[in-house]
Design an enzyme around this catalytic site. Structure first.
Site, PDB file in Angstrom:
ATOM      1  N   GLY A   1       4.002  -1.459   8.248  1.00 16.74           N
ATOM      2  CA  GLY A   1       4.496  -1.987   6.978  1.00 16.74           C
ATOM      3  C   GLY A   1       4.823  -0.878   6.012  1.00 16.74           C
ATOM      4  N   ALA A   2       5.397   0.204   6.543  1.00 17.42           N
ATOM      5  CA  ALA A   2       5.619   1.410   5.733  1.00 17.42           C
ATOM      6  C   ALA A   2       7.025   1.494   5.162  1.00 17.42           C
ATOM      7  CB  ALA A   2       5.329   2.655   6.575  1.00 17.42           C
TER       8      ALA A   2
ATOM      9  N   TYR B   1      -1.188 -18.229   4.721  1.00 24.74           N
ATOM     10  CA  TYR B   1      -1.308 -16.805   4.404  1.00 24.74           C
ATOM     11  C   TYR B   1      -2.775 -16.421   4.247  1.00 24.74           C
ATOM     12  CZ  TYR B   1      -1.537 -12.658   1.436  1.00 24.74           C
ATOM     13  OH  TYR B   1      -1.868 -11.438   0.905  1.00 24.74           O
TER      14      TYR B   1
ATOM     15  N   GLY C   1       6.685  -0.423  -0.680  1.00 24.21           N
ATOM     16  CA  GLY C   1       5.424  -0.880  -1.235  1.00 24.21           C
ATOM     17  C   GLY C   1       4.264   0.056  -0.955  1.00 24.21           C
ATOM     18  N   ILE C   2       3.074  -0.529  -0.818  1.00 19.65           N
ATOM     19  CA  ILE C   2       1.877   0.295  -0.662  1.00 19.65           C
ATOM     20  C   ILE C   2       1.850   1.003   0.692  1.00 19.65           C
ATOM     21  CG2 ILE C   2       0.522  -1.058  -2.293  1.00 19.65           C
ATOM     22  CD1 ILE C   2      -0.928  -2.329   0.077  1.00 19.65           C
ATOM     23  N   GLY C   3       2.535   0.459   1.700  1.00 18.10           N
ATOM     24  CA  GLY C   3       2.595   1.147   2.984  1.00 18.10           C
ATOM     25  C   GLY C   3       3.342   2.461   2.880  1.00 18.10           C
TER      26      GLY C   3
ATOM     27  N   SER D   1      -6.780  -9.500   1.820  1.00 17.60           N
ATOM     28  CA  SER D   1      -6.441  -9.973   0.480  1.00 17.60           C
ATOM     29  C   SER D   1      -7.531 -10.899  -0.016  1.00 17.60           C
ATOM     30  CB  SER D   1      -5.116 -10.740   0.518  1.00 17.60           C
ATOM     31  OG  SER D   1      -4.901 -11.451  -0.692  1.00 17.60           O
TER      32      SER D   1
END
Length: 280
Positions: free
Chosen positions: A15-16, A163, A19-21, A137
């Site tokens: 997930g790079a 989710y 965002g945070i990735g 989360s």
């Protein structure tokens, strides 16, 4: 001079693409790590890969064959893997199943990282001591795991609870690793990074309204702030004190779903997931 706290360590960040990735990958590279990055968008992933000095490994977690191919590419490029950051995920409308026929929140948030991590187990073990970080989360509190209906074949899937169930599965998987792979020197932790104002939930109109409106800035944190807990865990490495723990940002959090510590669910989810992806 940059603090080289990650020198000599190899990290894979999923997930790079943004965002945070993406931020986690950049910071860990700045701190000396050899960083591999993967995401589903080649165009978004390319500048991140260039920034950390690697090539983009494109994979769509809605396709398990992509995950299998990715695991092979990582194993070819890295003889050992010190840290696996399972960060890819999101919230998706359950109305469209994945290429493999699964409910998308279940596959992308749990089943795909479960498969990837299992396929990379030899590479993680080869490091001697390694760490798996699963981005969870606070949404896990909305989740409910039903072992006999993981794919919502007998009940209606609703986006937010589905989710939340995927994020609850991240914690159960973390504890499954802690139970099973200690002899390989593999440690695991789950972390809630906080409400990050990023592209999270870009496939969801509802999440877009919550996270990307003018009022959102009062309820969300920045991408660097969201990445900071992931970076801190990566730097901490395979510390036995983090093994099987769920962190809310930097602190062990008691606000987790009651199912998260249910040993029957930890074991049952592992066994059923393994059967679904075809691993022993």
């Amino acid at each position: 001079m940059t603090d080289q706290t990650m020198a000599g360590r190899t990290v894979l960040v999923t997930g790079a693409s943004d965002g945070i990735g993406a931020e986690t990958a950049r910071v860990l590279a700045q701190r000396g790590a050899t960083v591999l990055v993967t995401g589903r968008s080649r165009d978004k992933l390319r500048p991140v890969a260039e920034a950390v000095g690697t090539e983009p490994l494109v994979a769509d977690f809605a396709r398990l064959d992509d995950v299998r191919r990715l695991a092979g590419q990582v194993a070819d490029r890295a003889g050992t893997l010190d840290v696996l950051m399972n960060n890819a995920g999101g919230t998706f409308s359950p109305s469209r199943t994945t290429h493999d026929g699964h409910e998308p929140n279940f596959q992308v948030n749990h089943l795909a990282p479960f498969l990837l991590t299992n396929l990379l187990r030899p590479t993680l073990a080869a490091a001697g001591r390694s760490l798996v970080v699963n981005t969870s989360s606070i949404g896990n509190l909305m989740g409910k795991v039903v072992l006999d209906d993981l794919d919502y074949e007998h009940r209606k899937a609703r986006e937010f609870p589905a989710y939340g169930t995927g994020k609850l599965m991240n914690i159960l998987f973390t504890r499954g690793i802690a139970d099973r792979w200690a002899d390989d020197g593999i440690t695991s932790a789950a972390v809630h990074p906080g409400p990050v104002g990023s592209s999270f939930g870009r496939d969801s109109r509802i999440v877009g309204l919550l996270y990307r409106t003018p009022l959102a800035r009062f309820a969300t944190i920045s991408v660097p702030d969201g990445a900071a807990p992931l970076v801190a865990l990566a730097e901490r490495g395979p510390d036995p004190e983090v093994n099987g723990r769920y962190f809310s940002r930097f602190h062990v959090d008691g606000r987790e779903n009651r199912q998260a510590s249910d040993q029957a669910l930890i074991d049952g989810l592992w066994e059923r997931s393994a059967a679904l992806v075809g691993i022993g």
